[in-house]
Design a protein around this motif. Structure first.
Motif, PDB file in Angstrom:
ATOM      1  N   GLY A 157      97.056  69.213   1.888  1.00 49.62           N
ATOM      2  CA  GLY A 157      95.892  69.717   1.183  1.00 49.62           C
ATOM      3  C   GLY A 157      95.307  71.003   1.739  1.00 49.62           C
ATOM      4  O   GLY A 157      94.627  71.739   1.026  1.00 49.62           O
ATOM      5  N   PRO A 175      99.190  65.051  -0.705  1.00 43.51           N
ATOM      6  CA  PRO A 175      97.807  65.225  -0.228  1.00 43.51           C
ATOM      7  C   PRO A 175      97.738  65.629   1.237  1.00 43.51           C
ATOM      8  O   PRO A 175      96.796  66.318   1.645  1.00 43.51           O
ATOM      9  CB  PRO A 175      97.183  63.842  -0.439  1.00 43.51           C
ATOM     10  N   GLU A 176      98.729  65.211   2.023  1.00 43.88           N
ATOM     11  CA  GLU A 176      98.751  65.580   3.445  1.00 43.88           C
ATOM     12  C   GLU A 176      98.844  67.089   3.649  1.00 43.88           C
ATOM     13  O   GLU A 176      98.552  67.601   4.736  1.00 43.88           O
ATOM     14  CB  GLU A 176      99.924  64.890   4.152  1.00 43.88           C
TER      15      GLU A 176
END
Length: 243
Positions: A227, A224-225
């Protein structure tokens, strides 16, 4: 929520380390390879090995269905399967050309097409294994470089096409990686020691990358980092393309 992934070319080298890193990150994984050694990765409820030829027509949709059956979702596709060819163009046959595109390009297209409906549902991502050979010119790698150039462009095109549907698409571009894959290629050289010295001299860090370093980059791009990252070709090459 447990995420799930498919990794092709998972029996050894980069693919194997990707499976191990994804497991450490909490993923459940379908690991695909033509080599029976992929079965060594089996872990009940966590890693499902599939011995299959990724070039076969029915394999991509069958593997996607297997991931859905086992885990009920698909969040990540890692198109890693591939083979190498170092050969001057004048010595490269039509069969060489067809065989290399059959392994290095067509499965990435087919797996991506089969996976996309599920990845749209989960707002997942695709990560492809490209190569520095798809970014710069390297002697005696004309057809291999063409296949990896195709992967680079597939990555960029899919990133643009899929962004409105919430799917990110990126690639890693390794330089020389210390794997059996590379050792086998070097063993075929007339002077393996000189070939190794030349390889190391072209990598500013003075060594080959490890397969785990490439795997870590793939897991980073899936996280997710990352994204805000799509359409990126992340070189894991010890500074090769920066020269």
């Amino acid at each position: 929520m447990e995420l799930s992934a498919i990794v092709t070319g998972a029996a050894r080298g980069i693919g194997r380390d990707v499976v191990l890193r994804l497991r450490a990150a909490g993923y459940r994984v379908v690991a695909v390879d033509i080599r029976p050694a992929v079965s060594d990765l089996a872990e009940a409820g966590r890693v499902v090995p599939v011995v299959a030829d990724v070039t076969a027509d029915g394999v991509p949709p069958a593997v996607i269905d297997r991931a859905w059956t086992e885990f009920g979702r698909l969040d990540l596709l890692v198109n890693n399967a591939g083979r190498f060819l170092r050969r001057p163009l004048l010595e490269t046959t039509d069969d060489d050309f067809d065989a290399l595109f059959a392994v290095n390009v067509r499965p990435a297209f087919r797996f991506s097409r089969a996976a996309l409906p599920h990845l749209i549902d989960t707002r997942g991502c695709i990560i492809n294994t490209a190569s520095i050979s798809g970014l710069v010119g390297i002697g005696n790698q004309s057809v291999y470089a063409m296949t990896k150039g195709a992967i680079v462009q597939l990555t960029r095109q899919l990133a643009v096409e899929c962004a409105p549907r919430g799917v990110r698409v990126n690639a890693v571009a390794p330089g020389a990686v210390d794997t059996d894959f590379m050792a086998e290629a070097r063993a075929a050289d007339p002077d393996p020691a000189a070939s190794l010295a030349a390889t190391l001299s072209n990598h500013p860090i003075g060594r080959m990358s490890t397969s785990d370093e490439v795997a870590r980059a793939i897991v980073f791009l899936a996280a997710p980092e990352s994204g805000g990252i799509t359409g990126t070709i992340l070189s894991v090459d010890g500074g090769y393309v920066a020269r």
